[in-house]
Design an enzyme around this catalytic site. Structure first.
Site, PDB file in Angstrom:
ATOM      1  N   MET A  46       0.795  -1.112  -0.098  1.00  0.00           N
ATOM      2  CA  MET A  46      -0.003  -0.056  -0.050  1.00  0.00           C
ATOM      3  C   MET A  46       1.027   1.274  -0.129  1.00  0.00           C
ATOM      4  SD  MET A  46      -3.091  -1.488   2.592  1.00  0.00           S
ATOM      5  CE  MET A  46      -2.065  -2.116   3.689  1.00  0.00           C
ATOM      6  N   HIS A  82      12.437  -4.704  -2.364  1.00  0.00           N
ATOM      7  CA  HIS A  82      11.207  -5.555  -2.407  1.00  0.00           C
ATOM      8  C   HIS A  82      10.933  -6.756  -2.960  1.00  0.00           C
ATOM      9  CE1 HIS A  82       7.297  -6.233  -4.484  1.00  0.00           C
ATOM     10  NE2 HIS A  82       6.602  -5.770  -3.452  1.00  0.00           N
ATOM     11  N   ARG A  93       0.365 -49.201  -1.091  1.00  0.00           N
ATOM     12  CA  ARG A  93      -0.422 -49.567  -2.271  1.00  0.00           C
ATOM     13  C   ARG A  93       0.228 -50.592  -3.110  1.00  0.00           C
ATOM     14  NH1 ARG A  93      -1.005 -43.643  -2.227  1.00  0.00           N
ATOM     15  NH2 ARG A  93      -3.187 -42.881  -2.557  1.00  0.00           N
ATOM     16  N   ARG A 117      -2.323 -52.593   1.671  1.00  0.00           N
ATOM     17  CA  ARG A 117      -3.538 -52.716   1.220  1.00  0.00           C
ATOM     18  C   ARG A 117      -3.700 -53.696  -0.041  1.00  0.00           C
ATOM     19  NH1 ARG A 117      -5.799 -47.561  -1.782  1.00  0.00           N
ATOM     20  NH2 ARG A 117      -4.464 -48.022  -3.405  1.00  0.00           N
ATOM     21  N   GLU A 138     -13.940 -45.558   2.474  1.00  0.00           N
ATOM     22  CA  GLU A 138     -13.961 -44.722   1.445  1.00  0.00           C
ATOM     23  C   GLU A 138     -14.966 -44.613   0.446  1.00  0.00           C
ATOM     24  OE1 GLU A 138     -10.538 -45.614  -0.962  1.00  0.00           O
ATOM     25  OE2 GLU A 138     -10.649 -47.682  -0.709  1.00  0.00           O
ATOM     26  N   GLY A 142      -9.798 -43.505   3.425  1.00  0.00           N
ATOM     27  CA  GLY A 142      -9.379 -43.005   2.180  1.00  0.00           C
ATOM     28  C   GLY A 142     -10.103 -41.910   1.544  1.00  0.00           C
ATOM     29  N   THR A 143      -9.701 -40.620   2.204  1.00  0.00           N
ATOM     30  CA  THR A 143     -10.411 -39.561   1.739  1.00  0.00           C
ATOM     31  C   THR A 143     -10.381 -39.100   0.406  1.00  0.00           C
ATOM     32  OG1 THR A 143      -8.418 -38.414   2.866  1.00  0.00           O
ATOM     33  CG2 THR A 143     -10.436 -38.482   4.191  1.00  0.00           C
ATOM     34  N   ASN A 144      -9.376 -39.725  -0.443  1.00  0.00           N
ATOM     35  CA  ASN A 144      -9.218 -39.447  -1.834  1.00  0.00           C
ATOM     36  C   ASN A 144     -10.538 -39.958  -2.731  1.00  0.00           C
ATOM     37  OD1 ASN A 144      -6.836 -38.587  -1.658  1.00  0.00           O
ATOM     38  ND2 ASN A 144      -6.030 -40.451  -2.207  1.00  0.00           N
ATOM     39  N   CYS A 155      -5.491 -41.941   5.284  1.00  0.00           N
ATOM     40  CA  CYS A 155      -4.479 -42.205   4.342  1.00  0.00           C
ATOM     41  C   CYS A 155      -4.457 -41.544   2.992  1.00  0.00           C
ATOM     42  CB  CYS A 155      -3.984 -43.631   4.252  1.00  0.00           C
ATOM     43  SG  CYS A 155      -5.738 -44.562   3.228  1.00  0.00           S
TER      44      CYS A 155
HETATM   45  C1  PEP Z   1      -7.872 -42.782  -1.229  1.00  0.00           C
HETATM   46  O1  PEP Z   1      -8.931 -43.194  -1.490  1.00  0.00           O
HETATM   47  O2  PEP Z   1      -8.026 -41.946  -0.237  1.00  0.00           O
HETATM   48  C2  PEP Z   1      -6.657 -43.592  -1.054  1.00  0.00           C
HETATM   49  C3  PEP Z   1      -5.780 -43.487  -0.341  1.00  0.00           C
HETATM   50  O3  PEP Z   1      -6.797 -44.578  -1.994  1.00  0.00           O
HETATM   51  P1  PEP Z   1      -6.232 -44.519  -3.447  1.00  0.00           P
HETATM   52  O4  PEP Z   1      -5.819 -42.970  -3.715  1.00  0.00           O
HETATM   53  O5  PEP Z   1      -5.013 -45.342  -3.931  1.00  0.00           O
HETATM   54  O6  PEP Z   1      -7.629 -44.685  -4.068  1.00  0.00           O
HETATM   55 MG    MG Z   2      -8.957 -45.111  -2.521  1.00  0.00          MG
END
Ligand code: PEP
Ligand code: MG
Length: 883
Positions: free
Chosen positions: A104, A453, A559, A615, A749, A770-772, A836
């Site tokens: 600013m 800067h 994995r 897994r 998941e 497995g939060t993906n 995970c």
């Molecule tokens: C997930 O689904 O969060 C996970 C860790 O498994 P992947 O990413 O291998 O499906």
């Molecule tokens: Mg998965």
């Protein structure tokens, strides 16, 4: 009438009042309170900023309040605003609650007009100084308040220098300065249709408005976005009586730090310029001197400055970044704030301050952000590598980056945004360049010092930066630069090493950074505080070792499918997928078994004594087959060559491909569904795990495998698979004569698994979120498709605040997780619960996992230190306040 108070004298404020006085106002008030030499002044509250921006004018009530405080200021100093005999001059500066360096506007020398300038000349006995101040003021005011291009003034200045036959500003004669002021007036008249304001009060109100408006400039908005500064109402405006660092060789101005803000070393550091005003240092236009030189040049002032700095660091219990001015030998403090620092420095300062007794371990843990750790752990230039150094300059922000040379910030920002690696190269940078700096891998400037800067911004962003590379000759017009005889064109690749200050031709080899002793200490503090366990996602022995080195307490996800992708194994996996019957599959399985066993043995060995969650196969089988277009191409070749055997084989593959092909593989034939239909595949994997375990036990080790079933959504799936797994384990262990308890659990998941977690938990020894996939299945977003299609638009338009694949969506996905935790523990109180998915290494998600009662988080190896820190911070942040 509005009775609220908007203006505070420095004596009325304190460091606790940052929200309304801004960082600068609060700092000046605090320094005044503790008796340091601060030129008096007052601050207009941040609360006025939104009001001003709404109506676009300063309300009468505020005008009156300003007049009152101004009168008090005049009384304190015995000077008068607008007086030709003894004029009061002020600076008008911005300052929000969170510091935004250089974003600013600032105006110095306000109060000068054609009469007061003469007064200043007489009073100081230095007409050159008075006219130079006036020249600077008209230029700054014309640019910042009246909106005239900076360049228009610079052109006139350059012409005047040419006319007088000088090259330095400091060589301009009084007559030239007077002429310049008149020319600037003419420019203002031409551009705005109005004369340059002579009434100091009109000047002041104009400047206050301009500072408020600067809150919403593009650069300030971009800065807040990049730094994730949210929820501030605006900037405060500080009006302070001027002191002059440009009154001759016994005057100076500078910035200093109580410690080195690049390395964190306990060494008073900084820069200053003799006979200059503050803006000269920050703008990076003149290269300032190292503060160490001040010790010999102005020993008395230097001693006082060090004394004041130490006092301020103790008082704030944090490293300070200060601005000062020396007017004819007398020191004045103009600002103090908690210093922005490089990630390396953040860690070192936090740990050192614990040792010095200034901070507790908990406070130290809160002083380093997970993002800073992330940057700190980024790769560095390999010190052993042979590289061609083409220039060496000031290492302004540590770390290293390589990429294509780009000379314009906008272009660097665009290319960087599109995923290209670029290096921004400029003579110097200004606040407008922030977007370019943030999207480039590193920044290189040919001018400026460590307080310039570019350096300040890069350090804040944790981006590598080298400044003041004056051996480099920039030819912006021709889009190239020459450094020690080497010509580098736009688009050529260079590496900038912000740790050493080296500029390297080409892409230098990088190495992973070693954890420093300080980082290990800090993480040790964090380990003593956190409740969550921290494991790593690792699929190879090398990654498992790396994870241990980063402090992982086990593997949360191995994995196994990734083990089939190596060139030796893929054909076997393909053979297995193509096979129509168990008999046809068995030979491939038999060949894969020893390979899997060897992998597991090495991974379990690397994690000896720590749990390793393995897994079983998760992806759809067709992912292992070649793509159809490749098969078609190969078929054409085989037909041309009349290779009948090959044709028959390819026909079989294509047939299988078509059988397995799915419309929605993400929710198709994958996870435990494959294990149920083809139990022999899971049996093979379990056998390999059991045999690896047996081999290690016989060697006297303590392997702790845990077996995880992916994508379970119905209790009957685990009901079928658990006995199958257990039987296989028992078979091997019996044969080998050993006993190991192996936990068998599920990934959680899919939403149905969360909602029926009580049923599933009766059979599962552990849950791992497995939060993906849980995010995919909760939102019904395909992770692979969303990122390239609608997700960016959703984030841009704020339909989504954050990317749910990076940070757990607490309201949706998070709610399912909490339901699963509660239900799971209802039927199985001892169940071990972790996460995970990718989010397991992200600070906000870790906070969520902590408050949701999970037992551990698991993330990629390099993120393990970040998770250790974030898990400790979660404990501290969520602790109920003591009553
Ligand atoms: C997930 O689904 O969060 C996970 C860790 O498994 P992947 O990413 O291998 O499906
Ligand atoms: Mg998965």
């Amino acid at each position: 009438m509005d009775q609220r108070k908007f203006v505070y004298d420095f004596e009325e404020g304190s460091k606790e009042m940052k929200t309304i006085l801004g960082g600068k106002g609060a700092g000046l008030a605090e320094m005044t309170k503790i008796g340091l030499p601060v030129p008096p002044g007052f601050t207009i509250s941040t609360e006025m900023c939104p009001e001003y921006l709404k109506v676009g004018d300063i309300p009468e009530t505020l005008r009156n309040e300003i007049r009152e405080h101004l009168a008090r200021l005049e009384g304190k100093l015995g000077k008068k605003f607008g007086s030709a005999q003894n004029p009061l001059l002020v600076s008008v500066r911005s300052g929000a609650a969170v510091s935004m360096p250089g974003m600013m506007d600032t105006i110095l020398n306000l109060g000068l007009n054609i009469e007061t300038v003469e007064g200043l000349a007489t009073l100081t006995g230095n007409p050159r100084f008075a006219w130079d101040s006036y020249r600077r003021f008209t230029q700054m005011y014309g640019n910042v308040v009246l909106g005239i291009e900076h360049n228009d003034f610079e052109t006139i200045l350059a012409e005047q220098k040419q006319l007088q036959g000088v090259t330095l500003d400091t060589d301009l004669s009084i007559d030239s300065l007077k002429a310049l002021v008149q020319k600037y007036f003419a420019l203002v008249q031409e551009k705005t249709g109005k004369p340059f304001p002579q009434d100091p009060m009109e000047q002041l109100l104009g400047a206050v408005g301009a500072v408020f408006r600067s809150w919403n400039t593009e650069r300030a908005i971009t800065y807040r976005k990049i730094e994730k500064i949210d929820g501030l109402i605006g900037t405060a405006v500080t009006v302070q009586s001027m002191v002059f660092g440009n009154m001759g060789s016994d005057s100076s101005t500078g910035v200093c730090f109580t410690r080195d803000n690049s390395t964190g070393a306990k060494h008073f550091s900084g820069e200053y310029l003799v006979n200059a005003q503050g803006e000269d240092v920050v703008a990076g236009i003149r290269t300032p001197k190292n503060i160490d030189e001040m010790e010999t040049e102005m020993p008395e002032t230097y001693r006082r400055l060090v004394e004041v700095s130490l006092l301020l660091e103790k008082h704030y219990r944090d490293m300070q970044d200060m601005e000062f001015t020396v007017e004819r030998g007398k020191l004045f403090m103009l600002q103090t704030r908690n210093a922005k620092r490089s990630p390396v420095a953040a860690v070192k300062v936090a740990v050192d301050m614990v040792v010095e007794g200034l901070l507790t371990k908990e406070e130290a843990v809160m002083r380093v952000t997970p993002t800073q750790l992330d940057t700190l752990l980024h790769p560095q230039v390999d010190p052993q590598a042979k590289v061609q150094v083409i220039a060496t300059a000031i290492p302004a922000s540590p770390g290293a980056g390589y990429g294509k040379v780009i000379f314009e910030s906008k272009k660097a920002a665009e290319l960087g945004e599109a995923g290209e690696k670029v290096i921004l190269v400029r003579q110097d940078t200004s606040p407008e360049d922030i977007d370019g700096i943030s999207k480039a891998q590193a920044t290189l400037t040919t001018r400026g010092g460590a307080s310039a800067h570019a350096a300040l911004v890069a350090r804040g962003l944790g981006k590598p930066c080298v400044v003041g590379a004056d051996q480099i000759k920039l030819n912006s017009a021709e889009k190239n630069f020459v450094a020690n005889g080497v010509c580098v064109h736009e688009g050529d690749v260079i590496t900038v090493n912000g740790t050493t200050g080296e500029v390297i031709l080409g892409q230098a080899p990088m190495v992973d950074v070693e954890q420093t002793a300080e980082l290990a200490t800090l993480l040790g503090y964090a380990d003593g505080i956190r409740r969550l366990g921290v494991r790593a996602n690792a699929d190879t022995p090398a990654n498992a070792h790396k994870a241990r080195a980063f402090g992982a307490e086990g593997i949360g996800l191995c994995r196994t499918e990734r083990m089939f992708n190596d060139p030796e194994r893929l054909p076997l996996m393909q053979e297995l997928v193509i096979a129509g019957s168990l008999e046809e599959r068995t030979p491939a399985l038999e060949k894969l078994l020893p390979m899997q066993r060897e992998d597991f043995e090495k991974i379990l060995e690397a994690m000896d004594g720590f749990p390793v969650i393995i897994r079983l196969l998760d992806p759809p089988l067709h992912e292992f087959l070649p793509q159809m277009d490749r098969l078609t191409g190969e078929m054409a070749e085989a037909e041309t060559a009349h290779d009948e055997a090959r044709i028959a084989y390819l026909q079989k593959v294509m047939k299988r491909y078509n059988e397995l092909k799915e419309f929605n593989p993400m929710i198709g034939f994958r996870g435990c569904r494959v294990g149920i239909v083809y139990p022999d595949i899971y049996q093979l994997q379990v056998r390999a795990i059991a045999e690896a375990t047996a081999a290690l036990v016989k060697r006297g080790l303590h392997p702790m495998p845990e077996i995880m079933l992916p994508l379970v959504g119905h209790v009957n799936e685990i009901k079928v698979l658990k006995p199958l797994v257990q039987e296989e384990l028992d078979k091997v262990f019996k044969r080998e004569g050993i006993k190991v308890a192996v936990k068998i659990g599920t990934m959680v998941e899919v939403p149905r698994a969360c909602l029926t977690a009580d049923e599933i938990a009766e059979y599962a020894d552990f849950f791992s979120f497995g939060t993906n996939d849980l995010t995919q299945t909760t939102y019904a977003y395909s992770r692979d498709d969303a990122a390239g299609t609608f997700l960016p638009a959703y984030l841009e338009s704020k339909i989504l605040d954050v990317d749910p694949f990076q940070t757990i969506d607490r309201k949706g996905v998070g709610k399912l997780i909490r339901i699963a935790v509660v239900l799971g523990r209802q039927t199985n109180p001892g169940i071990e619960i972790g996460i995970c998915g990718e989010q397991g290494g992200e600070a906000d998600s870790i906070d969520f996992c902590h408050t949701s009662g999970l037992d551990y988080v698991s993330c990629s190896a390099p993120r393990v230190p970040i998770a250790r820190l974030a898990a400790a911070q979660a404990v501290i942040k969520n602790r109920p306040a003591a009553s």
